[in-house]
Design an enzyme around this catalytic site. Structure first.
Site, PDB file in Angstrom:
ATOM      1  N   SER A   1      35.555  52.697  55.256  1.00 53.19           N
ATOM      2  CA  SER A   1      36.632  53.671  55.464  1.00 53.19           C
ATOM      3  C   SER A   1      36.160  54.717  56.467  1.00 53.19           C
ATOM      4  O   SER A   1      34.957  54.849  56.717  1.00 53.19           O
ATOM      5  CB  SER A   1      36.948  54.344  54.123  1.00 53.19           C
ATOM      6  OG  SER A   1      37.729  55.504  54.282  1.00 53.19           O
TER       7      SER A   1
ATOM      8  N   TYR B   1      36.507  58.403  45.970  1.00 50.29           N
ATOM      9  CA  TYR B   1      36.742  57.466  47.072  1.00 50.29           C
ATOM     10  C   TYR B   1      35.716  57.689  48.181  1.00 50.29           C
ATOM     11  O   TYR B   1      35.103  56.742  48.683  1.00 50.29           O
ATOM     12  CB  TYR B   1      38.171  57.650  47.600  1.00 50.29           C
ATOM     13  CG  TYR B   1      38.594  56.604  48.614  1.00 50.29           C
ATOM     14  CD1 TYR B   1      38.999  55.340  48.204  1.00 50.29           C
ATOM     15  CD2 TYR B   1      38.585  56.887  49.978  1.00 50.29           C
ATOM     16  CE1 TYR B   1      39.392  54.381  49.131  1.00 50.29           C
ATOM     17  CE2 TYR B   1      38.977  55.939  50.906  1.00 50.29           C
ATOM     18  CZ  TYR B   1      39.387  54.687  50.480  1.00 50.29           C
ATOM     19  OH  TYR B   1      39.766  53.735  51.396  1.00 50.29           O
TER      20      TYR B   1
HETATM   21  P1  NAP Z   1      46.296  48.136  48.938  1.00 50.60           P
HETATM   22  O1  NAP Z   1      47.502  47.587  49.594  1.00 50.60           O
HETATM   23  O2  NAP Z   1      46.435  49.098  47.801  1.00 50.60           O
HETATM   24  O3  NAP Z   1      45.367  46.914  48.505  1.00 50.60           O
HETATM   25  C1  NAP Z   1      44.284  47.057  47.633  1.00 50.60           C
HETATM   26  C2  NAP Z   1      43.907  45.679  47.123  1.00 50.60           C
HETATM   27  O4  NAP Z   1      42.854  45.809  46.163  1.00 50.60           O
HETATM   28  C3  NAP Z   1      45.081  45.025  46.388  1.00 50.60           C
HETATM   29  O5  NAP Z   1      45.025  43.646  46.611  1.00 50.60           O
HETATM   30  C4  NAP Z   1      44.755  45.347  44.957  1.00 50.60           C
HETATM   31  O6  NAP Z   1      45.371  44.504  44.024  1.00 50.60           O
HETATM   32  C5  NAP Z   1      43.255  45.153  44.981  1.00 50.60           C
HETATM   33  N1  NAP Z   1      42.665  45.722  43.792  1.00 50.60           N
HETATM   34  C6  NAP Z   1      42.602  47.032  43.451  1.00 50.60           C
HETATM   35  N2  NAP Z   1      42.025  47.154  42.242  1.00 50.60           N
HETATM   36  C7  NAP Z   1      41.727  45.897  41.825  1.00 50.60           C
HETATM   37  C8  NAP Z   1      41.135  45.368  40.642  1.00 50.60           C
HETATM   38  N3  NAP Z   1      40.733  46.146  39.620  1.00 50.60           N
HETATM   39  N4  NAP Z   1      40.975  44.021  40.552  1.00 50.60           N
HETATM   40  C9  NAP Z   1      41.395  43.211  41.550  1.00 50.60           C
HETATM   41  N5  NAP Z   1      41.969  43.660  42.678  1.00 50.60           N
HETATM   42  C10 NAP Z   1      42.129  44.991  42.800  1.00 50.60           C
HETATM   43  O7  NAP Z   1      45.441  48.927  49.991  1.00 50.60           O
HETATM   44  P2  NAP Z   1      44.746  48.468  51.354  1.00 50.60           P
HETATM   45  O8  NAP Z   1      44.929  49.593  52.267  1.00 50.60           O
HETATM   46  O9  NAP Z   1      45.138  47.110  51.756  1.00 50.60           O
HETATM   47  O10 NAP Z   1      43.230  48.483  50.867  1.00 50.60           O
HETATM   48  C11 NAP Z   1      42.318  47.435  51.102  1.00 50.60           C
HETATM   49  C12 NAP Z   1      40.937  48.026  51.294  1.00 50.60           C
HETATM   50  O11 NAP Z   1      40.952  48.778  52.518  1.00 50.60           O
HETATM   51  C13 NAP Z   1      40.529  49.010  50.208  1.00 50.60           C
HETATM   52  O12 NAP Z   1      39.147  48.844  49.925  1.00 50.60           O
HETATM   53  C14 NAP Z   1      40.789  50.361  50.841  1.00 50.60           C
HETATM   54  O13 NAP Z   1      39.980  51.364  50.310  1.00 50.60           O
HETATM   55  C15 NAP Z   1      40.410  50.055  52.274  1.00 50.60           C
HETATM   56  N6  NAP Z   1      40.931  51.007  53.274  1.00 50.60           N
HETATM   57  C16 NAP Z   1      42.264  51.137  53.518  1.00 50.60           C
HETATM   58  C17 NAP Z   1      42.682  52.026  54.498  1.00 50.60           C
HETATM   59  C18 NAP Z   1      44.128  52.229  54.854  1.00 50.60           C
HETATM   60  O14 NAP Z   1      44.421  53.047  55.724  1.00 50.60           O
HETATM   61  N7  NAP Z   1      45.060  51.514  54.273  1.00 50.60           N
HETATM   62  C19 NAP Z   1      41.758  52.772  55.210  1.00 50.60           C
HETATM   63  C20 NAP Z   1      40.410  52.607  54.929  1.00 50.60           C
HETATM   64  C21 NAP Z   1      40.010  51.711  53.970  1.00 50.60           C
HETATM   65  P3  NAP Z   1      46.794  44.946  43.385  1.00 50.60           P
HETATM   66  O15 NAP Z   1      47.846  44.668  44.440  1.00 50.60           O
HETATM   67  O16 NAP Z   1      46.901  44.090  42.194  1.00 50.60           O
HETATM   68  O17 NAP Z   1      46.701  46.405  43.062  1.00 50.60           O
END
Ligand code: NAP
Length: 260
Positions: A152, A165
């Site tokens: 991140s 986080y």
């Molecule tokens: P997201 O749409 O909320 O996706 C998060 C994913 O993690 C979903 O598939 C979620 O499953 C899964 N997950 C969360 N808790 C879990 C658990 N206990 N067991 C199994 N799966 C779990 O958000 P995203 O933005 O795509 O995030 C993906 C990664 O990118 C994360 O590590 C996040 O911190 C990182 N990130 C995102 C951004 C951004 O701007 N979006 C920036 C920096 C880093 P469910 O759908 O079932 O909840």
């Protein structure tokens, strides 16, 4: 090498980004960045094993549509309990993408222990022990592999109102470097990708807050939020032969955010 010889090379040799014949395990591939990464890797030729708690129905259709195979494993990665079973069910994989992650927002003065533990367990502890379990299969099999940790901007910056986080993502960047140091000699490349601000569920609250949305947009040199598909190329690169000498880096894909 003559022109003739070079045109007779195998496609994989001509394209160092080709992932044909490889299998990638992606956590949290049902939505958002994990989905885009799974689809991007499949587009480069990889078969996909998707691990998570929600059914990755849409991702499955997209991967199958690209002509790759797809296996879904149901697991709650909020604890390390399912890891041994996940690795057994997955079978041999070549690439591990630790993408599943959560965020909890509250002022640090009010932040709860439950919100600390949930985020640290999912984003950091599970990423470590899943990496360990997969790396053990590679070492036992006398082969290498690729690990990509989704970090991140808060692997580099402080942020506000997201203490667990920031701690987890700063920890994940450190862990990426440590594992690279320990495992590079075993043919295991451990790297990270640091997404900037992307349009996913994770950032819904930020985009819904008019002031935060405006402030964030004003600071992104590219002038817009990232689309999940913007992340795929970095994941393909780090999974591919093109990155075979890349170890311990955390690649920002951020529209220029860190350059400000
Ligand atoms: P997201 O749409 O909320 O996706 C998060 C994913 O993690 C979903 O598939 C979620 O499953 C899964 N997950 C969360 N808790 C879990 C658990 N206990 N067991 C199994 N799966 C779990 O958000 P995203 O933005 O795509 O995030 C993906 C990664 O990118 C994360 O590590 C996040 O911190 C990182 N990130 C995102 C951004 C951004 O701007 N979006 C920036 C920096 C880093 P469910 O759908 O079932 O909840």
């Amino acid at each position: 090498m003559s022109d003739h010889a070079s045109t007779n090379r195998e496609p994989a040799e001509m394209n160092p980004f080709d992932l044909g014949g490889r299998t990638a395990l992606v956590t949290g591939a049902n939505t958002g960045l994990g989905q885009a990464i799974a689809v991007g890797l499949a587009g480069a030729g990889a078969d996909i094993v998707a691990v998570g708690r929600s059914a990755p129905t849409e991702t499955e259709a997209m991967v199958i549509g690209l002509g790759r195979s797809f296996k879904a494993i149901s697991a709650d990665l909020g604890s390390t309990a399912p890891i041994a079973d996940v690795v057994a069910q997955a079978g041999p994989v070549d690439i591990l993408v630790n993408n599943a992650g959560i965020i909890r927002r509250a002022d640090s003065l009010d932040f709860s222990e439950a919100d600390w533990d949930a985020v640290m367990d999912t984003n950091l502890k599970t990423a470590f022990f899943l990496s360990q379990a997969v790396a053990r299969t590679w070492v036992a099999g006398g082969r290498g592999g690729r690990i990509i940790n989704i970090c991140s901007m808060l692997s580099f910056q402080g942020g506000i109102r997201v203490p667990s986080y920031t701690a987890s993502k700063s920890g994940l960047a450190g862990l990426t470097r440590l594992l690279a140091c320990e495992w590079a000699s075993k043919g295991i490349n451990v790297n990270g990708i640091a997404p900037g601000y992307f349009e996913t569920n994770n950032t819904e609250a930020l985009r819904a807050d008019e002031t935060r949305n405006r402030d964030i947009l004003a600071r992104i040199p590219a002038g817009h939020w990232g689309k999940p598909s913007d992340l795929a190329g970095a994941a393909v690169f780090l999974s591919s032969d093109a990155a075979s000498y890349v170890h311990g880096t955390v690649l920002a894909v951020d529209g220029g955010w860190l350059a400000r």
